[in-house]
Design a protein around this motif. Structure first.
Motif, PDB file in Angstrom:
ATOM      1  N   ASN A  59      -3.622  11.575  -9.153  1.00 57.26           N
ATOM      2  CA  ASN A  59      -4.489  10.687  -8.379  1.00 57.26           C
ATOM      3  C   ASN A  59      -4.804  11.176  -6.970  1.00 57.26           C
ATOM      4  O   ASN A  59      -5.785  10.726  -6.368  1.00 57.26           O
ATOM      5  CB  ASN A  59      -3.860   9.297  -8.297  1.00 57.26           C
ATOM      6  N   PHE A  60      -3.974  12.058  -6.434  1.00 50.36           N
ATOM      7  CA  PHE A  60      -4.198  12.548  -5.076  1.00 50.36           C
ATOM      8  C   PHE A  60      -4.373  14.066  -5.025  1.00 50.36           C
ATOM      9  O   PHE A  60      -4.444  14.639  -3.942  1.00 50.36           O
ATOM     10  CB  PHE A  60      -3.042  12.127  -4.166  1.00 50.36           C
ATOM     11  N   THR A 455      11.880   6.716  11.385  1.00 44.98           N
ATOM     12  CA  THR A 455      11.346   7.155  12.682  1.00 44.98           C
ATOM     13  C   THR A 455       9.834   7.021  12.753  1.00 44.98           C
ATOM     14  O   THR A 455       9.277   6.817  13.836  1.00 44.98           O
ATOM     15  CB  THR A 455      11.742   8.616  12.952  1.00 44.98           C
ATOM     16  N   ALA A 456       9.142   7.173  11.616  1.00 46.42           N
ATOM     17  CA  ALA A 456       7.684   7.068  11.607  1.00 46.42           C
ATOM     18  C   ALA A 456       7.209   6.866  10.174  1.00 46.42           C
ATOM     19  O   ALA A 456       7.905   7.234   9.220  1.00 46.42           O
ATOM     20  CB  ALA A 456       7.039   8.318  12.201  1.00 46.42           C
ATOM     21  N   THR A 457       6.024   6.293  10.044  1.00 44.02           N
ATOM     22  CA  THR A 457       5.419   6.107   8.731  1.00 44.02           C
ATOM     23  C   THR A 457       3.980   6.591   8.786  1.00 44.02           C
ATOM     24  O   THR A 457       3.188   6.104   9.613  1.00 44.02           O
ATOM     25  CB  THR A 457       5.452   4.620   8.310  1.00 44.02           C
ATOM     26  N   LEU A 458       3.647   7.536   7.951  1.00 39.19           N
ATOM     27  CA  LEU A 458       2.293   8.076   7.909  1.00 39.19           C
ATOM     28  C   LEU A 458       1.589   7.535   6.677  1.00 39.19           C
ATOM     29  O   LEU A 458       2.044   7.725   5.549  1.00 39.19           O
ATOM     30  CB  LEU A 458       2.330   9.604   7.864  1.00 39.19           C
ATOM     31  N   GLY A 459       0.474   6.840   6.909  1.00 38.48           N
ATOM     32  CA  GLY A 459      -0.291   6.284   5.808  1.00 38.48           C
ATOM     33  C   GLY A 459      -1.557   5.657   6.342  1.00 38.48           C
ATOM     34  O   GLY A 459      -1.759   5.532   7.561  1.00 38.48           O
ATOM     35  N   LEU A 460      -2.423   5.252   5.438  1.00 35.04           N
ATOM     36  CA  LEU A 460      -3.711   4.711   5.840  1.00 35.04           C
ATOM     37  C   LEU A 460      -3.545   3.471   6.716  1.00 35.04           C
ATOM     38  O   LEU A 460      -4.090   3.383   7.825  1.00 35.04           O
ATOM     39  CB  LEU A 460      -4.521   4.364   4.584  1.00 35.04           C
ATOM     40  N   TYR A 461      -2.760   2.519   6.257  1.00 35.58           N
ATOM     41  CA  TYR A 461      -2.628   1.256   6.978  1.00 35.58           C
ATOM     42  C   TYR A 461      -1.762   1.389   8.236  1.00 35.58           C
ATOM     43  O   TYR A 461      -1.890   0.591   9.165  1.00 35.58           O
ATOM     44  CB  TYR A 461      -2.056   0.183   6.052  1.00 35.58           C
ATOM     45  N   SER A 462      -0.892   2.387   8.259  1.00 33.15           N
ATOM     46  CA  SER A 462      -0.074   2.569   9.464  1.00 33.15           C
ATOM     47  C   SER A 462      -0.885   3.140  10.615  1.00 33.15           C
ATOM     48  O   SER A 462      -0.501   3.038  11.775  1.00 33.15           O
ATOM     49  CB  SER A 462       1.114   3.492   9.166  1.00 33.15           C
ATOM     50  N   PHE A 486     -15.238   8.708   7.006  1.00 30.21           N
ATOM     51  CA  PHE A 486     -13.986   8.216   6.419  1.00 30.21           C
ATOM     52  C   PHE A 486     -13.380   9.240   5.436  1.00 30.21           C
ATOM     53  O   PHE A 486     -12.687   8.875   4.502  1.00 30.21           O
ATOM     54  CB  PHE A 486     -14.235   6.885   5.686  1.00 30.21           C
ATOM     55  N   ASP A 487     -13.675  10.526   5.654  1.00 29.08           N
ATOM     56  CA  ASP A 487     -13.220  11.567   4.724  1.00 29.08           C
ATOM     57  C   ASP A 487     -11.704  11.593   4.570  1.00 29.08           C
ATOM     58  O   ASP A 487     -11.174  11.875   3.504  1.00 29.08           O
ATOM     59  CB  ASP A 487     -13.694  12.953   5.206  1.00 29.08           C
ATOM     60  N   MET A 488     -11.006  11.324   5.662  1.00 27.21           N
ATOM     61  CA  MET A 488      -9.545  11.420   5.636  1.00 27.21           C
ATOM     62  C   MET A 488      -8.902  10.386   4.715  1.00 27.21           C
ATOM     63  O   MET A 488      -7.760  10.540   4.301  1.00 27.21           O
ATOM     64  CB  MET A 488      -8.968  11.244   7.040  1.00 27.21           C
ATOM     65  N   VAL A 489      -9.644   9.321   4.367  1.00 24.18           N
ATOM     66  CA  VAL A 489      -9.062   8.243   3.572  1.00 24.18           C
ATOM     67  C   VAL A 489      -8.565   8.748   2.226  1.00 24.18           C
ATOM     68  O   VAL A 489      -7.527   8.304   1.717  1.00 24.18           O
ATOM     69  CB  VAL A 489     -10.096   7.097   3.385  1.00 24.18           C
ATOM     70  N   SER A 490      -9.294   9.711   1.628  1.00 23.86           N
ATOM     71  CA  SER A 490      -8.905  10.211   0.299  1.00 23.86           C
ATOM     72  C   SER A 490      -7.532  10.877   0.300  1.00 23.86           C
ATOM     73  O   SER A 490      -6.906  11.022  -0.749  1.00 23.86           O
ATOM     74  CB  SER A 490      -9.952  11.198  -0.228  1.00 23.86           C
ATOM     75  N   ASN A 491      -7.052  11.294   1.494  1.00 21.85           N
ATOM     76  CA  ASN A 491      -5.713  11.880   1.572  1.00 21.85           C
ATOM     77  C   ASN A 491      -4.620  10.827   1.423  1.00 21.85           C
ATOM     78  O   ASN A 491      -3.485  11.153   1.071  1.00 21.85           O
ATOM     79  CB  ASN A 491      -5.513  12.596   2.917  1.00 21.85           C
ATOM     80  N   PHE A 492      -4.981   9.582   1.706  1.00 21.31           N
ATOM     81  CA  PHE A 492      -3.975   8.521   1.718  1.00 21.31           C
ATOM     82  C   PHE A 492      -4.265   7.393   0.739  1.00 21.31           C
ATOM     83  O   PHE A 492      -3.397   6.560   0.489  1.00 21.31           O
ATOM     84  CB  PHE A 492      -3.846   7.943   3.134  1.00 21.31           C
ATOM     85  N   ALA A 493      -5.486   7.336   0.208  1.00 23.10           N
ATOM     86  CA  ALA A 493      -5.819   6.252  -0.718  1.00 23.10           C
ATOM     87  C   ALA A 493      -6.791   6.760  -1.774  1.00 23.10           C
ATOM     88  O   ALA A 493      -7.770   7.444  -1.447  1.00 23.10           O
ATOM     89  CB  ALA A 493      -6.427   5.073   0.035  1.00 23.10           C
ATOM     90  N   ASN A 494      -6.517   6.392  -3.022  1.00 26.36           N
ATOM     91  CA  ASN A 494      -7.391   6.822  -4.116  1.00 26.36           C
ATOM     92  C   ASN A 494      -7.062   6.016  -5.369  1.00 26.36           C
ATOM     93  O   ASN A 494      -5.895   5.642  -5.588  1.00 26.36           O
ATOM     94  CB  ASN A 494      -7.209   8.322  -4.389  1.00 26.36           C
ATOM     95  N   ASN A 495      -8.080   5.746  -6.172  1.00 27.08           N
ATOM     96  CA  ASN A 495      -7.898   5.055  -7.458  1.00 27.08           C
ATOM     97  C   ASN A 495      -7.084   3.765  -7.338  1.00 27.08           C
ATOM     98  O   ASN A 495      -6.264   3.444  -8.190  1.00 27.08           O
ATOM     99  CB  ASN A 495      -7.231   5.980  -8.480  1.00 27.08           C
ATOM    100  N   GLY A 496      -7.319   3.045  -6.245  1.00 27.40           N
ATOM    101  CA  GLY A 496      -6.658   1.748  -6.091  1.00 27.40           C
ATOM    102  C   GLY A 496      -5.245   1.803  -5.550  1.00 27.40           C
ATOM    103  O   GLY A 496      -4.554   0.780  -5.493  1.00 27.40           O
ATOM    104  N   TYR A 497      -4.780   2.986  -5.127  1.00 31.00           N
ATOM    105  CA  TYR A 497      -3.422   3.135  -4.579  1.00 31.00           C
ATOM    106  C   TYR A 497      -3.476   3.839  -3.234  1.00 31.00           C
ATOM    107  O   TYR A 497      -4.372   4.657  -2.972  1.00 31.00           O
ATOM    108  CB  TYR A 497      -2.530   3.948  -5.527  1.00 31.00           C
TER     109      TYR A 497
END
Length: 741
Positions: A59-60, A455-462, A486-497
């Motif tokens: 998926n990613f 220490t940190a969380t890397l993700g779309l919503y963070s 919004f190109d970077m979104v595909s690195n963190f979100a895809n196919n509903g996840y």
């Protein structure tokens, strides 16, 4: 076998020529064997780690990762560095994630610029990508001019053990970042470290092991030529085994590195048996060709049963859920079979071609006769058996409490720099993949912020403020096309996840990491529901291996004991004797593992699992050798005398086998920087010594205690009287020498 023996003797030049051609072809084939250094890829299906990796891959488009830290550079330099990295193959599109990527989007205009503008003061983001800073300090234009430490996360679309991934990390390390202080971590670098520490040192393993074995053989053989014959014979079988690995989809780096040494140690007995059989036949005829024709069938019947017990020990590894067991098992089983073939076919040719040189360089054997050991064992048999029985329970308890390690594949190099410590702290991340539900994601992130070790969380919503995140989440859930920028979104979100990298500031094998993972899982259950998310990462790999290892260890133990019991029962034509022999070697296995517990050492889980199969399969031959001789003497004399004579006759052979196996493996354990190879070879070396000692001390005492009341039959009594007459006559002519003749 008689026909084969005559053919071998008659066509020895042809056989040597064909062997040379096959060996050359094997060397060429060996260069194309696919060596897999990703140990975690052998985790079986159905576990959280593998399911998470599969989902991430599908998926990613992400199959591996790397974490790069660059110290004491300014922002402009980092832009130039990341531009070079982006141009390399193996990185997914948009897979070079660093602070600059976020800043570029914020400065690029469009809808995304408003969303990410606040990220320059986002604590999580700055702590992650620009760690050497004062708390609460934003990243400004002035900051860009200053030198600092920057972190880069790479997402790879090629497997971590692939040539592309390893070449990528190699180029980044030694070309792109050659002039900068830096450190590299993550799964791809870990795989590369394992590969380099093994493949780069394999020549050292073989050189040291061959040198040690050559010295041992000089002391235990009767001619200076014999070690060369043995080494050539088994060297051919090792080359063919390594070359024929090309028929397998891949071979683990641990198998590739250790199989040659283990095959050499396991198979040397076969070569020695043939030499002894030939020497015995030469005393019966002056025709060396005829002596060899008789020795080959005689040797085959002896070593085939010995090889069978060893192969059956390896077959038990096929039943492991951790799939590297089958990998090791098939390569070593194939190697033992090829050693058997080369000893029977190639070695006779070499021996006959070097007959004259063999005679010119003959010398005596430099090993003790072990008469005092035999006498001690028989005389103190009851005490020895009682001590052995008393050792069983504490050793079983101690080995069950042994501290295991799971993902420590190389030895520590000492004190680490600041940037190396930062990379290490980021390398232990929990990867969580959850549905793109904005309200649930923000609730999950709020709970994560309350954890001490995160220490940190890397993700779309963070990274995206909640007001924008809910809108974006709705678009992702409904699969609405996203606006430009919004190109970077595909690195963190895809196919509903959506995917999170949760940085946990503790070692992946520590109790704190286990507790942190349990907390994160509970949060995921509470917010998304059990079974509605995927979780992977190093800490999860450790947890999965903790579940797999006890089951694998139990299965390998049971299967190896049952298989070898069947072989021994057929070979010895007894039920009681196989039980006694296996019990002695199993005690040796428990003692071996208990020593690590007493010394406070952790043991790699693979060494812990496979030692039972390898030590049992390889060292039960010592017990067989002694027991067969004991049975023969028991027919013609009382048990105590039979035990003494059997040990006197077999002691040198047992010592030779122990010295060869222990010497080979210990030499590798002392020079390797690969922790898995080092611990496996160390435990096999120690296990062979322990099994040898138990065979020399405990087994004779045990057999006398359990068979000492056996009465001689009439034929045995007559044979015993005749044997005593011969001995009295021999005593007058130098007893021991005449008796052995």
């Amino acid at each position: 076998m008689n026909k084969l023996a005559k053919f071998i003797v008659k066509h020895k030049i042809l056989i040597i020529g064909l062997t040379a051609l096959i060996s050359i072809a094997s060397v060429v084939a060996m260069l194309y064997v696919n060596v897999n250094s990703d140990i975690l890829s052998y985790l079986p299906d159905g576990y959280d780690m593998t399911e998470g990796m599969d989902f991430m891959r599908q998926n990613f488009d992400m199959q591996g990762d790397a974490i790069i830290g660059v110290a004491d550079v300014d922002y402009a330099t980092m832009v130039a560095i990341t531009d070079q990295i982006k141009a390399e193959k193996g990185i997914k599109e948009g897979g070079v994630i660093w602070l600059g990527m976020i800043l570029e989007m914020a400065e690029g205009g469009g809808a995304m610029s408003d969303v990410v503008a606040g990220l320059t003061s986002n604590e999580d983001v700055l702590n992650l990508f620009y760690p050497k800073r004062n708390a609460g300090e934003p990243f400004t234009e002035e900051t860009k001019l200053q030198k600092g430490n920057y972190m880069i996360m790479l997402q790879l679309n090629v497997p971590t053990s692939s040539t592309e991934a390893l070449d990528l990390v190699e180029k980044i390390d030694n070309v792109i970042l050659a002039d900068y202080e830096h450190a590299i971590g993550g799964s791809t670098q870990m795989t590369k470290d394992i590969f380099d520490s093994t493949i780069g040192e394999i020549w050292k393993y073989i050189l040291v092991a061959v040198l040690v074995m050559f010295i041992i053989l000089l002391c235990t053989t009767t001619s200076l030529v014999e070690p060369f014959i043995f080494m050539l014979t088994l060297g051919v079988s090792i080359l063919i085994n390594m070359g024929t690995n090309i028929i397998l989809p891949s071979v683990s780096v641990v198998t590739f590195a250790s199989s040659a040494i283990l095959q050499l140690g396991l198979s040397m007995d076969y070569a020695i048996f043939l030499m002894h059989a030939y020497a015995e036949e030469c005393t019966k005829t002056l025709d060396e060709t005829l002596a060899m024709e008789r020795a080959i069938p005689k040797t085959f019947s002896t070593i085939s049963s010995s090889a069978l017990t060893t192969v059956f020990g390896f077959l038990a590894l096929f039943f492991m859920k951790f799939e590297i067991g089958a990998d090791i098992g098939i390569v070593l089983a194939k190697g033992v079979f090829l050693s058997l073939v080369t000893v029977i076919i190639v070695q006779p040719c070499l021996m006959l071609m070097m007959t004259k040189l063999h005679k010119k360089t003959s010398h005596r054997i430099f090993l003790p006769k072990l008469k005092s050991v035999a006498s001690f064992s028989v005389r103190n048999r009851k005490v020895i058996v009682i001590v052995a029985l008393l050792l069983i329970v504490p050793c079983v308890i101690m080995q069950s409490k042994l501290n295991l390690s799971y993902i420590k594949f190389t030895y520590d190099d000492g004190e680490k720099t600041e940037i190396e410590q930062t990379v290490d702290s980021m390398s232990n991340s929990v990867i969580a993949i959850v549905p793109v539900n904005a309200s649930k994601n923000y609730a999950f992130l709020d709970e994560l912020q309350g954890m001490d070790n995160v220490t940190a969380t890397l993700g779309l919503y963070s990274m995206i403020p909640e007001s924008y995140g809910k809108m974006l989440g709705t678009m992702l859930e409904k699969k609405v096309p996203l606006p430009a920028g919004f190109d970077m979104v595909s690195n963190f979100a895809n196919n509903g996840y959506t995917m999170y990298s949760i940085m946990v500031n503790c070692e992946a094998e520590s109790q704190e990491a286990s507790q942190s993972l349990a907390q994160i899982r509970q949060m995921l259950d509470d917010n998304f529901g059990s079974g509605n998310y995927y979780i992977t990462g190093m800490s999860q790999a450790v947890e999965d291996l903790k579940v797999i290892t006890p089951m694998d260890n139990m299965i390998v133990n049971i299967v190896s004991v049952l298989l070898i019991f069947v072989v021994l029962m057929i070979a010895l034509k007894s039920i009681k004797l196989p039980i006694l022999l296996i019990s002695v070697i199993e005690l040796g296995i428990f003692i071996n593992l208990s020593i690590s517990y007493v010394l406070g050492q952790s043991v790699n889980f693979m060494a812990y699992i496979i030692i039972s199969a390898i030590q049992l399969g390889a060292t039960v031959d010592y017990a067989i050798l002694y027991t067969v001789k004991y049975q023969r003497y028991l027919d013609v004399m009382p048990a105590k005398e039979a035990s003494y004579r059997a040990l006197r006759d077999s002691g040198v052979s047992i010592l030779t086998s122990v010295a060869i196996m222990a010497g080979c493996c210990l030499s590798v354990a002392l020079v390797t920087s690969n922790r898995i190879v080092g611990e496996i070879t160390l435990m096999i070396a120690r296990g062979s010594i322990i099994s040898g000692l138990l065979t020399l001390l405990v087994l004779p005492a045990l057999l006398v205690v359990t068979t000492g009341n056996r009465k001689l039959k009439k034929e045995g009594k007559r044979a015993s009287k005749e044997l005593k007459k011969q001995e009295k006559k021999a005593l007058s002519q130098d007893s021991d020498k005449a008796f052995e003749a």
